[in-house]
Motif scaffolding. Structure first.
Motif, PDB file in Angstrom:
ATOM      1  N   ARG A 356       0.846  -1.187   0.000  1.00  0.00           N
ATOM      2  CA  ARG A 356       0.000   0.000   0.000  1.00  0.00           C
ATOM      3  C   ARG A 356       0.883   1.239   0.000  1.00  0.00           C
ATOM      4  NH1 ARG A 356      -4.083   1.848   4.873  1.00  0.00           N
ATOM      5  NH2 ARG A 356      -5.308   3.378   3.661  1.00  0.00           N
ATOM      6  N   LEU A 357       0.663   2.148  -0.958  1.00  0.00           N
ATOM      7  CA  LEU A 357       1.444   3.380  -1.088  1.00  0.00           C
ATOM      8  C   LEU A 357       0.498   4.557  -0.978  1.00  0.00           C
ATOM      9  CD1 LEU A 357       4.267   4.092  -3.601  1.00  0.00           C
ATOM     10  CD2 LEU A 357       2.432   5.744  -3.357  1.00  0.00           C
ATOM     11  N   LEU A 358       0.829   5.514  -0.133  1.00  0.00           N
ATOM     12  CA  LEU A 358       0.040   6.730   0.013  1.00  0.00           C
ATOM     13  C   LEU A 358       0.943   7.942  -0.243  1.00  0.00           C
ATOM     14  CD1 LEU A 358      -0.919   4.617   2.507  1.00  0.00           C
ATOM     15  CD2 LEU A 358      -2.686   6.376   2.692  1.00  0.00           C
ATOM     16  N   TYR A 359       0.403   8.926  -0.974  1.00  0.00           N
ATOM     17  CA  TYR A 359       1.171  10.143  -1.221  1.00  0.00           C
ATOM     18  C   TYR A 359       0.218  11.324  -1.224  1.00  0.00           C
ATOM     19  CZ  TYR A 359      -0.497   9.954  -6.065  1.00  0.00           C
ATOM     20  OH  TYR A 359      -1.287   9.932  -7.187  1.00  0.00           O
ATOM     21  N   ASP A 376      -4.336   6.951  -2.216  1.00  0.00           N
ATOM     22  CA  ASP A 376      -4.058   5.574  -1.773  1.00  0.00           C
ATOM     23  C   ASP A 376      -3.927   4.678  -2.995  1.00  0.00           C
ATOM     24  OD1 ASP A 376      -3.822   3.230  -0.430  1.00  0.00           O
ATOM     25  OD2 ASP A 376      -5.550   3.548   0.884  1.00  0.00           O
ATOM     26  N   VAL A 377      -2.760   3.962  -3.074  1.00  0.00           N
ATOM     27  CA  VAL A 377      -2.493   3.087  -4.214  1.00  0.00           C
ATOM     28  C   VAL A 377      -2.171   1.695  -3.692  1.00  0.00           C
ATOM     29  CG1 VAL A 377      -1.070   2.686  -6.255  1.00  0.00           C
ATOM     30  CG2 VAL A 377      -1.596   5.030  -5.537  1.00  0.00           C
ATOM     31  N   ILE A 378      -2.853   0.682  -4.204  1.00  0.00           N
ATOM     32  CA  ILE A 378      -2.567  -0.710  -3.870  1.00  0.00           C
ATOM     33  C   ILE A 378      -1.734  -1.299  -5.007  1.00  0.00           C
ATOM     34  CG2 ILE A 378      -3.532  -2.965  -3.340  1.00  0.00           C
ATOM     35  CD1 ILE A 378      -4.074  -0.830  -1.234  1.00  0.00           C
ATOM     36  N   LEU A 379      -0.580  -1.895  -4.644  1.00  0.00           N
ATOM     37  CA  LEU A 379       0.374  -2.373  -5.638  1.00  0.00           C
ATOM     38  C   LEU A 379       0.484  -3.889  -5.603  1.00  0.00           C
ATOM     39  CD1 LEU A 379       3.216   0.220  -5.012  1.00  0.00           C
ATOM     40  CD2 LEU A 379       1.361   0.368  -6.673  1.00  0.00           C
ATOM     41  N   ASN A 380       0.911  -4.444  -6.731  1.00  0.00           N
ATOM     42  CA  ASN A 380       1.167  -5.882  -6.809  1.00  0.00           C
ATOM     43  C   ASN A 380       2.451  -6.223  -6.079  1.00  0.00           C
ATOM     44  OD1 ASN A 380      -1.118  -6.382  -8.435  1.00  0.00           O
ATOM     45  ND2 ASN A 380       0.035  -5.780 -10.281  1.00  0.00           N
ATOM     46  N   THR A 394       9.686  -0.691  -6.904  1.00  0.00           N
ATOM     47  CA  THR A 394       9.695   0.630  -7.523  1.00  0.00           C
ATOM     48  C   THR A 394       8.315   0.920  -8.095  1.00  0.00           C
ATOM     49  OG1 THR A 394      10.779   2.052  -9.155  1.00  0.00           O
ATOM     50  CG2 THR A 394      10.494  -0.254  -9.753  1.00  0.00           C
ATOM     51  N   TYR A 395       7.955   2.186  -8.112  1.00  0.00           N
ATOM     52  CA  TYR A 395       6.643   2.593  -8.643  1.00  0.00           C
ATOM     53  C   TYR A 395       6.764   4.030  -9.137  1.00  0.00           C
ATOM     54  CZ  TYR A 395       1.699   3.833  -8.876  1.00  0.00           C
ATOM     55  OH  TYR A 395       0.464   4.256  -9.296  1.00  0.00           O
ATOM     56  N   THR A 396       6.161   4.301 -10.308  1.00  0.00           N
ATOM     57  CA  THR A 396       6.169   5.648 -10.871  1.00  0.00           C
ATOM     58  C   THR A 396       4.839   6.326 -10.553  1.00  0.00           C
ATOM     59  OG1 THR A 396       7.624   4.988 -12.679  1.00  0.00           O
ATOM     60  CG2 THR A 396       6.394   7.030 -12.959  1.00  0.00           C
ATOM     61  N   GLN A 411       3.481   0.791   3.100  1.00  0.00           N
ATOM     62  CA  GLN A 411       3.211  -0.275   4.043  1.00  0.00           C
ATOM     63  C   GLN A 411       3.112  -1.584   3.265  1.00  0.00           C
ATOM     64  OE1 GLN A 411      -0.334   0.365   6.342  1.00  0.00           O
ATOM     65  NE2 GLN A 411       0.414  -0.822   8.099  1.00  0.00           N
ATOM     66  N   ALA A 412       3.623  -2.674   3.867  1.00  0.00           N
ATOM     67  CA  ALA A 412       3.635  -3.971   3.187  1.00  0.00           C
ATOM     68  C   ALA A 412       3.024  -5.038   4.095  1.00  0.00           C
ATOM     69  CB  ALA A 412       5.056  -4.355   2.798  1.00  0.00           C
ATOM     70  N   LYS A 413       2.507  -6.103   3.443  1.00  0.00           N
ATOM     71  CA  LYS A 413       1.847  -7.187   4.166  1.00  0.00           C
ATOM     72  C   LYS A 413       2.362  -8.535   3.674  1.00  0.00           C
ATOM     73  CE  LYS A 413      -2.739  -9.294   4.785  1.00  0.00           C
ATOM     74  NZ  LYS A 413      -4.153  -9.260   4.366  1.00  0.00           N
ATOM     75  N   ASN A 414       2.625  -9.435   4.626  1.00  0.00           N
ATOM     76  CA  ASN A 414       2.873 -10.829   4.294  1.00  0.00           C
ATOM     77  C   ASN A 414       1.881 -11.695   5.074  1.00  0.00           C
ATOM     78  OD1 ASN A 414       3.866 -11.028   6.908  1.00  0.00           O
ATOM     79  ND2 ASN A 414       6.027 -11.126   6.274  1.00  0.00           N
TER      80      ASN A 414
END
Length: 482
Positions: A356-359, A376-380, A394-396, A411-414
């Motif tokens: 999860r990326l927030l800016y 709020d961006v949810i990433l693979n 990395t993310y643009t 933030q990351a989840k496992n």
């Protein structure tokens, strides 16, 4: 025979006086007939040709005391120290072998001692007792000793510590204090025979140095050890430790205290003991809990507890399989006007399942800073790892405003859950006034941490482009300082 000749001469002189009548009167016959004149003829008095001196000598030196006399005649020359006779004529009266007469009556004293100080008189032994006086001062290099002589001072935390030393020497030495094991060298602390430290803490423990100096030879010093008795104090390297099943994990606590505090490890409220997978050891102040072949049951809250006669301390450490906090590796300044390439890494032994990326944009001017709303961006999950447990991502971020300041968190989840939110990271976009071709040349090196790297092409732009570039860089610098 000599007496007979003397009488003949006297008779002759008397006869001459009679033959010449009374022109000389009776003075000669009267003088010659005086018995005191015959027994004590007139003499020239002794006279000192040396002068009195004040002599300063360092202990151990050799000194000479001059005494030269004219017309000593049959008189005896004495050297006295107070009422004691040191020499008489050429004889050494004192039994001290350090005293010696040199040519004439100069007195030499070897290896002088403090007790040699005082007045020395060179005296003519006649009825007038004429004398020449030299004053001797013995200079003694400084010496110093600690009080108490053991050099150890013990005081409880919060109390007052008094360190003392005593110095001797001639002249009287001056005393100063410094901290021997100071991180800033040896800073000067105080002057005088005592050093007082109030409300002492554990950090005041250490070695203090007392210097004594009186200008005679080198200064001397003595060390005093201050011991501050205090309850244990614990610090931890990490309050959160990332671990993975089947791997090894290590928890570290640093314990400060007196009398080697007893150290214990707990998981939740259960006291831990060594076993085939768990070891506990210490090296200096550091205490280690090492767990091999970690299992899911090993995850949880741990505490290190230290105890001595003055108190008890506890610190907590969490060991978890959740990902570690994200660490950012991107440069601060974007290479573009409306997008930014964000790069970060996350530690996780299991695969990352979700990111999860927030800016958001920061509204800024000279007087205030106001944040905008979060995007709020949810990433693979990432597909590559830099190490066995470190994931590089990395993310643009696109559709940004030019010449703006943004901040972001990740933030990351496992399979064990979400990690702690990362620290906020700020980045900057370029001004919309800069042509695209100049962006690549002028700020091409920002990816390597140099936002103001100039290229040859940028240096050959027109004067108008130069003004634009300088204006943009100045604005970026102002925004960055805010």
């Amino acid at each position: 025979m000599a007496g007979y000749v003397c009488h003949i001469l006297l008779f002759f002189l008397f006869a001459q006086e009679t033959a010449y009548g009374t022109s000389y009167g009776n003075s000669l016959s009267d003088t010659l007939s005086d018995p005191d004149f015959i027994d004590n003829p007139p003499m020239i008095q002794p006279k000192f040709t040396s002068r009195s001196q004040s002599i300063r000598a360092v202990i151990g030196d050799t000194i000479t005391l001059p005494c030269e006399v004219d017309n000593l005649g049959n008189n005896i020359l004495l050297w006295r120290r107070g009422s004691a006779v040191v020499t008489a004529s050429n004889l050494i009266i004192t039994r001290d072998l350090r005293f010696k007469l040199l040519k004439g009556y100069t007195l030499q004293i070897k290896n002088v001692r403090p007790q040699d100080a005082g007045d020395y008189s060179c005296q003519v032994g006649d009825h007038d007792n004429r004398d020449l006086v030299h004053t001797v001062e013995i200079l003694v290099p400084p010496s110093v000793r600690s009080v108490p002589e053991t050099g150890h001072v013990t005081v409880r935390k919060g109390g007052t510590a008094t360190l003392e030393c005593k110095a001797s020497g001639n002249p009287v030495p001056s005393i100063s204090w410094s901290r021997k094991d100071s991180l800033h060298g040896s800073p000067h602390l105080a002057e005088g025979p005592t050093l007082t430290l109030e409300s002492v803490s554990r950090q005041d423990s250490g070695t203090y140095r007392c210097f004594a100096d009186n200008g005679i030879r080198e200064p001397v010093f003595v060390d005093l050890q201050l011991i501050v008795l205090s309850p244990p104090e614990i610090t931890v390297e990490k309050t959160w430790v990332h671990a993975g099943e089947g791997y090894e994990a290590q928890l570290v606590c640093t314990v400060h205290g007196d009398s080697t505090p007893e150290m214990m490890w707990y998981q939740d409220s259960f006291l831990l003991h060594p076993n085939d997978r768990r070891t506990m050891d210490s090296r200096g102040d550091k205490h280690y809990l090492t767990i091999r072949n970690v299992r899911q049951s090993d995850f949880g809250n741990y505490s290190c507890v230290a105890e001595n006669t003055l108190g008890r301390a506890k610190k907590y450490i969490e060991m978890s399989g959740r990902p570690g906090p994200a660490q950012f590796h991107s440069p601060m300044y974007s290479r573009y006007r409306e997008m930014y390439n964000l790069t970060w890494s996350v530690e996780s032994f299991p695969p990352i399942e979700e990111i999860r990326l927030l800016y958001r944009k920061l509204m800024m001017n000279e007087s205030y800073q106001h944040p905008g709303r979060w995007h709020d961006v949810i990433l693979n999950p990432p597909s590559t790892r830099a190490e066995s447990f470190r994931h590089i991502m990395t993310y643009t971020i696109r559709n940004l405003d030019p010449n703006s300041v943004y901040e972001t968190i990740v933030q990351a989840k496992n399979r064990y859950g979400w990690n702690e939110v990362s620290d906020i990271f700020q980045f900057y976009t370029l001004s919309s006034d800069m042509p695209e071709e100049d962006v690549e040349q002028t700020l091409g090196s920002t990816a390597f941490g140099n936002p103001f790297g100039w290229s040859n092409r940028a240096q050959s732009t027109s004067s108008t482009s130069w003004m634009l570039v300088l204006s943009i860089l100045l604005l970026l610098k102002i925004c960055h300082s805010l």
